[in-house]
Design a protein around this motif. Structure first.
Motif, mmCIF file in Angstrom:
data_model
loop_
_atom_site.group_PDB
_atom_site.id
_atom_site.type_symbol
_atom_site.label_atom_id
_atom_site.label_comp_id
_atom_site.label_asym_id
_atom_site.label_seq_id
_atom_site.Cartn_x
_atom_site.Cartn_y
_atom_site.Cartn_z
ATOM 1 N N PRO A 91 0.851 -1.210 0.000
ATOM 2 C CA PRO A 91 0.000 0.000 0.000
ATOM 3 C C PRO A 91 0.878 1.248 0.000
ATOM 4 C CG PRO A 91 -0.566 -1.463 1.832
ATOM 5 C CD PRO A 91 0.680 -2.016 1.211
ATOM 6 N N LEU A 92 0.317 2.370 -0.399
ATOM 7 C CA LEU A 92 1.055 3.630 -0.330
ATOM 8 C C LEU A 92 1.362 3.943 1.135
ATOM 9 C CD1 LEU A 92 -1.172 5.523 -2.879
ATOM 10 C CD2 LEU A 92 1.293 5.136 -3.154
ATOM 11 N N PRO A 93 2.474 4.626 1.399
ATOM 12 C CA PRO A 93 2.769 4.969 2.795
ATOM 13 C C PRO A 93 1.632 5.817 3.383
ATOM 14 C CG PRO A 93 4.558 5.654 1.305
ATOM 15 C CD PRO A 93 3.459 5.131 0.446
ATOM 16 N N ASP A 94 1.435 5.689 4.697
ATOM 17 C CA ASP A 94 0.363 6.463 5.349
ATOM 18 C C ASP A 94 0.472 7.950 5.054
ATOM 19 O OD1 ASP A 94 -0.651 4.201 6.419
ATOM 20 O OD2 ASP A 94 0.350 4.445 8.380
ATOM 21 N N THR A 95 1.726 8.431 5.008
ATOM 22 C CA THR A 95 1.913 9.869 4.817
ATOM 23 C C THR A 95 1.422 10.314 3.439
ATOM 24 O OG1 THR A 95 4.167 9.397 4.124
ATOM 25 C CG2 THR A 95 3.848 10.150 6.400
ATOM 26 N N PHE A 96 1.302 9.379 2.486
ATOM 27 C CA PHE A 96 0.742 9.766 1.187
ATOM 28 C C PHE A 96 -0.647 10.365 1.404
ATOM 29 C CE2 PHE A 96 -2.045 9.053 -2.403
ATOM 30 C CZ PHE A 96 -1.295 9.551 -3.462
ATOM 31 N N TRP A 97 -1.411 9.730 2.287
ATOM 32 C CA TRP A 97 -2.805 10.159 2.479
ATOM 33 C C TRP A 97 -2.894 11.419 3.324
ATOM 34 C CZ3 TRP A 97 -5.677 7.907 -0.941
ATOM 35 C CH2 TRP A 97 -5.288 6.646 -1.415
ATOM 36 N N THR A 98 -1.945 11.615 4.220
ATOM 37 C CA THR A 98 -2.054 12.797 5.084
ATOM 38 C C THR A 98 -1.388 14.023 4.459
ATOM 39 O OG1 THR A 98 -0.108 12.005 6.267
ATOM 40 C CG2 THR A 98 -2.242 11.524 7.247
ATOM 41 N N TRP A 107 5.238 13.465 -6.377
ATOM 42 C CA TRP A 107 6.484 13.995 -5.833
ATOM 43 C C TRP A 107 7.182 12.967 -4.948
ATOM 44 C CZ3 TRP A 107 7.062 19.813 -5.105
ATOM 45 C CH2 TRP A 107 6.152 20.515 -5.909
ATOM 46 N N HIS A 108 8.481 12.873 -5.117
ATOM 47 C CA HIS A 108 9.302 12.030 -4.244
ATOM 48 C C HIS A 108 10.040 12.996 -3.323
ATOM 49 C CE1 HIS A 108 12.123 8.260 -4.144
ATOM 50 N NE2 HIS A 108 11.405 8.387 -3.065
ATOM 51 N N VAL A 109 9.335 13.455 -2.310
ATOM 52 C CA VAL A 109 9.759 14.635 -1.565
ATOM 53 C C VAL A 109 11.142 14.480 -0.934
ATOM 54 C CG1 VAL A 109 9.179 16.110 0.409
ATOM 55 C CG2 VAL A 109 7.400 15.394 -1.188
ATOM 56 N N ASP A 110 11.399 13.311 -0.334
ATOM 57 C CA ASP A 110 12.669 13.143 0.384
ATOM 58 C C ASP A 110 13.539 12.069 -0.261
ATOM 59 O OD1 ASP A 110 11.131 10.972 0.935
ATOM 60 O OD2 ASP A 110 11.502 10.946 3.089
ATOM 61 N N ASP A 162 8.605 9.562 1.670
ATOM 62 C CA ASP A 162 7.630 10.668 1.625
ATOM 63 C C ASP A 162 7.213 10.911 0.168
ATOM 64 O OD1 ASP A 162 6.138 12.962 1.867
ATOM 65 O OD2 ASP A 162 7.578 14.026 3.135
ATOM 66 N N ILE A 163 6.114 10.249 -0.194
ATOM 67 C CA ILE A 163 5.621 10.342 -1.577
ATOM 68 C C ILE A 163 4.275 11.052 -1.539
ATOM 69 C CG2 ILE A 163 4.676 8.913 -3.445
ATOM 70 C CD1 ILE A 163 6.950 6.894 -2.512
ATOM 71 N N ARG A 164 4.128 12.043 -2.398
ATOM 72 C CA ARG A 164 2.871 12.818 -2.401
ATOM 73 C C ARG A 164 2.402 13.049 -3.823
ATOM 74 N NH1 ARG A 164 4.959 17.768 1.479
ATOM 75 N NH2 ARG A 164 6.184 16.408 2.853
ATOM 76 N N SER A 165 1.112 13.269 -3.937
ATOM 77 C CA SER A 165 0.603 13.656 -5.247
ATOM 78 C C SER A 165 -0.178 14.952 -5.124
ATOM 79 C CB SER A 165 -0.279 12.549 -5.831
ATOM 80 O OG SER A 165 -0.723 12.925 -7.108
ATOM 81 N N LEU A 166 -0.029 15.768 -6.150
ATOM 82 C CA LEU A 166 -0.772 17.023 -6.242
ATOM 83 C C LEU A 166 -1.731 16.865 -7.411
ATOM 84 C CD1 LEU A 166 -1.370 20.036 -5.927
ATOM 85 C CD2 LEU A 166 0.813 20.549 -6.980
ATOM 86 N N MET A 167 -3.012 16.858 -7.128
ATOM 87 C CA MET A 167 -4.005 16.698 -8.197
ATOM 88 C C MET A 167 -5.240 17.543 -7.864
ATOM 89 S SD MET A 167 -3.864 12.680 -9.364
ATOM 90 C CE MET A 167 -3.867 11.777 -7.822
ATOM 91 N N SER A 168 -6.218 17.491 -8.757
ATOM 92 C CA SER A 168 -7.511 18.113 -8.464
ATOM 93 C C SER A 168 -8.581 17.117 -8.899
ATOM 94 C CB SER A 168 -7.669 19.426 -9.229
ATOM 95 O OG SER A 168 -6.720 20.379 -8.797
ATOM 96 N N VAL A 169 -8.550 15.945 -8.296
ATOM 97 C CA VAL A 169 -9.355 14.815 -8.779
ATOM 98 C C VAL A 169 -10.851 15.084 -8.651
ATOM 99 C CG1 VAL A 169 -9.848 12.356 -8.503
ATOM 100 C CG2 VAL A 169 -7.536 13.215 -8.088
ATOM 101 N N GLU A 170 -11.546 14.842 -9.749
ATOM 102 C CA GLU A 170 -13.004 14.804 -9.740
ATOM 103 C C GLU A 170 -13.383 13.443 -10.300
ATOM 104 O OE1 GLU A 170 -14.067 18.265 -12.104
ATOM 105 O OE2 GLU A 170 -14.023 19.522 -10.296
ATOM 106 N N PHE A 208 8.766 5.392 -7.608
ATOM 107 C CA PHE A 208 9.576 5.929 -6.502
ATOM 108 C C PHE A 208 9.793 4.841 -5.443
ATOM 109 C CE2 PHE A 208 7.191 10.262 -7.136
ATOM 110 C CZ PHE A 208 8.020 10.602 -8.192
ATOM 111 N N MET A 209 8.687 4.168 -5.076
ATOM 112 C CA MET A 209 8.781 3.180 -4.001
ATOM 113 C C MET A 209 9.702 2.024 -4.393
ATOM 114 S SD MET A 209 4.858 3.394 -2.634
ATOM 115 C CE MET A 209 4.673 1.779 -1.983
#
Ligand code: ASP
Ligand code: ZN
Length: 599
Positions: free
Chosen positions: A311-318, A340-343, A347-355, A374-375
């Motif tokens: 699963p994606l890391p918990d921090t992905f969701w927060t 983004w592969h922040v670190d 620390d993996i994040r996504s920036l979107m505007s999902v509809e 990244f993972m």
């Protein structure tokens, strides 16, 4: 404050580099030993400063403000002060002169150090500072731009929505023209960046900024252009058939005579890059009604966990920023999807505007493809410097492969987007695949985008000719024309995100589009043993294992070798052409008697 920080890092780095050199010389350490010490230091510092810069850029992209812009600028300078330090460059070059005595992994890291340094060489700090300032300013102007339609603010999602649904040509034209409003606002910044990016690239001996970018493929500008032209030459017969079929279809839809070239506002995409929404028998739009945006993201994650990935890391969701800014919130954020592969760690994040719609369903699968890449390579064997795709197109290709996989009818049934007893019109789905995700996209990416940016940087195209050149490429490569003449008061190229914040990169998407069919072809035939055009990856752990093996390498091997090892083939449009073979036959019959193409 920021001058002090940057200066300190620069001084510390010069000192560290000199110490390593002196130390290793004194102790008569081998070249490999010297490289090991150097690379240990560089990897540590790189990862630490990459994180500082990503955090600052993340803040600036998710909440545009002068304060966040200033912080991003400072962080950019700090990273450049480290990675572009002349002492660091000297040592990497000295080591590479003895490459024969170094491990291939060390050589790859050292080459990467020089490419990163070339993006921010501290051989000329004033120049680099000016560039970072201009980059930050441009991103801010773009991310905070407000589009207006008839005096009312309209968001990019709303622009796309109207272009997807309106059948009124006057309204379509107004919306399309509104979508070009950001160009004039972005042109002055781009004029500055044209000169600054080229000057930066020349510091370390690259001919121009385009040449620096294609160097990450181990290619020259001429080789890259030739490759892109070759893609178009091979796909041209299929494109001309599609183009012809579409213009007849749209002329009928809008009650217009059949044009030679397709007017841009007849197509649903702002840049005519993906010809979506034309094949109604393959439309999924109604299928997402009543679903939530959260469901889209969770379903995309399940694609990956289903094929055996974590699963994606918990921090992905927060920490991610996944949905449009809520009504009433005044914050402005970047509206183009990214991951983004922040670190360079977990620390993996996504920036979107999902509809909840087809476009975001595919885009979300694409972005998580980056996240899982990244993972896969975040492991001790892959040093932070090489936590990248085999080349940039491999990264995009993984995203694209997953969006191809998530559009396959049996997969759509598995996740419940289509009912189990749905009888798919197979040609319609294939046609939609070709139009919405693939063939026109090649003529846009290999053609218009790549050639215009090569002109911008390699030929220093005069800003007084930008828009004319842009539209001559759109006309010639894509067979599309503007609703009316677009003079130089506009800067239509700059309305495309990547021109501003991901420069001289777009050929990567064309290569990715070619690659995704090569990966898919291999998976469908050899691993899953399912038909190419109707192939379900859901729950297939062997497919997951194949992808993990490929992605876990990161940038540790030459991409040509990785491609050959994993698919047994060199880069080629063969797989794509085979995939669409049944469609080509169908199109020829539909277009019988029609003049093909626009010349
Ligand atoms: N799909 C690509 C991206 O992820 C290209 C584009 O949006 O134009 O950015
Ligand atoms: Zn991408």
């Amino acid at each position: 404050m920021n001058v002090t920080l940057t200066d300190r890092i620069r001084q510390a780095m010069a000192l560290a580099a000199t110490l390593i050199t002196m130390n290793t010389l004194a102790a008569d350490v081998s070249w490999q030993g010297r490289a090991d010490q150097y690379l240990a230091l560089v990897n540590e510092g790189y990862q630490a400063l990459y994180r500082v810069e990503s955090e600052a850029q993340w803040a600036a992209a998710t909440d545009v403000s002068p304060v966040n812009d200033a912080a991003a600028e400072t962080a950019g300078k700090a990273r450049a002060a480290f990675m572009g330090n002349p002492g660091m460059i000297r040592e990497a070059r000295a080591l590479l002169e003895h490459r024969g005595q170094l491990s291939p992994l060390s050589v790859r890291q050292l080459e990467r150090v020089l490419l990163i340094a070339a993006e921010g060489p501290m051989t000329n700090p004033e120049l680099d500072n000016a560039r970072i300032k201009a980059e930050t300013q441009q991103a801010s102007t773009m991310n905070s731009f407000t589009f207006q339609l008839r005096g009312q603010t309209i968001t990019p999602n709303e622009i796309d929505g109207l272009l997807n649904t309106s059948t009124n040509l006057a309204e379509r034209r107004a919306v399309w023209e509104a979508s070009k409003q950001s160009g004039p606002a972005l042109k002055p910044g781009l004029v500055k960046l044209q000169g600054l990016r080229n000057a930066v690239a020349r510091e370390l001996g690259f001919a121009d900024y385009f040449a620096l970018q294609v160097a990450s493929y181990g290619m020259t500008t001429a080789e890259m252009l030739k490759m892109q032209q070759e893609f178009m030459r091979e796909l041209r017969p299929l494109y001309l058939q599609l183009h012809t079929w579409v213009k007849y279809e749209l002329a009928k839809k809008y009650g217009q005579p059949v044009p030679q070239r397709i007017p841009a506002h007849w197509l649903n995409n702002r840049w005519s890059q993906n010809w979506v929404g034309i094949v109604s028998a393959a439309s999924l739009d109604d299928r997402f009604k009543g679903r939530s945006p959260e469901w889209i993201v969770k379903t995309a994650e399940q694609f990956f966990t289903g094929i055996g990935m974590d699963p994606l890391p918990d921090t992905f969701w927060t920490r991610s920023d996944l949905y449009p800014v809520k009504p009433g919130e005044t914050r402005k954020k970047n509206t183009h999807a990214s991951c983004w592969h922040v670190d360079l760690g977990r620390d993996i994040r996504s920036l979107m505007s999902v509809e909840a719609n087809t476009q975001w369903f595919e885009t979300t699968h694409h972005e998580l493809g980056h996240g899982y890449y990244f993972m896969a390579y975040t492991r001790p064997e892959v040093p932070p410097l090489l936590r990248i795709g085999a080349n940039p197109a491999f990264h995009e290709g993984m995203g694209e492969l997953i969006s191809l996989a998530c559009g396959q009818v049996p997969y759509l049934k598995t996740v419940g987007v289509l009912p189990a007893d749905y009888q798919a019109d197979e040609i319609a789905f294939l046609l939609n695949d070709a139009l919405a995700n693939t063939v026109p996209f090649i003529f846009w990416s290999s053609g218009t985008m790549t050639h215009w940016e090569a002109d911008l940087y390699a030929s220093q195209l005069d800003p007084a000719q930008w828009n004319a050149r842009w539209w001559s490429y759109v006309r010639d490569f894509q067979g599309v024309e503007p609703p009316s003449e677009r003079s130089e008061e506009f800067c239509d190229a700059a309305t495309k995100t990547h021109i501003n914040d991901n420069p001289a990169y777009y050929y990567s998407y064309a290569i990715a589009t070619v690659l995704k069919f090569q990966f898919h072809d291999y998976l469908a035939r050899k691993v899953l043993k399912q038909p190419l055009q109707s192939c379900n990856y859901a729950g297939q752990r062997e497919a997951g294992a194949f992808l993990r093996r490929l992605m876990a390498k990161g940038g540790t091997e030459d991409w040509r070798q990785v491609l050959r090892e994993t698919t047994g083939e060199d880069l080629s449009t063969r797989a794509m052409m085979e995939y669409f073979k049944p469609l080509m036959e169908w199109l020829r019959k539909q277009n019988a008697g029609r003049p093909i193409g626009w010349e």
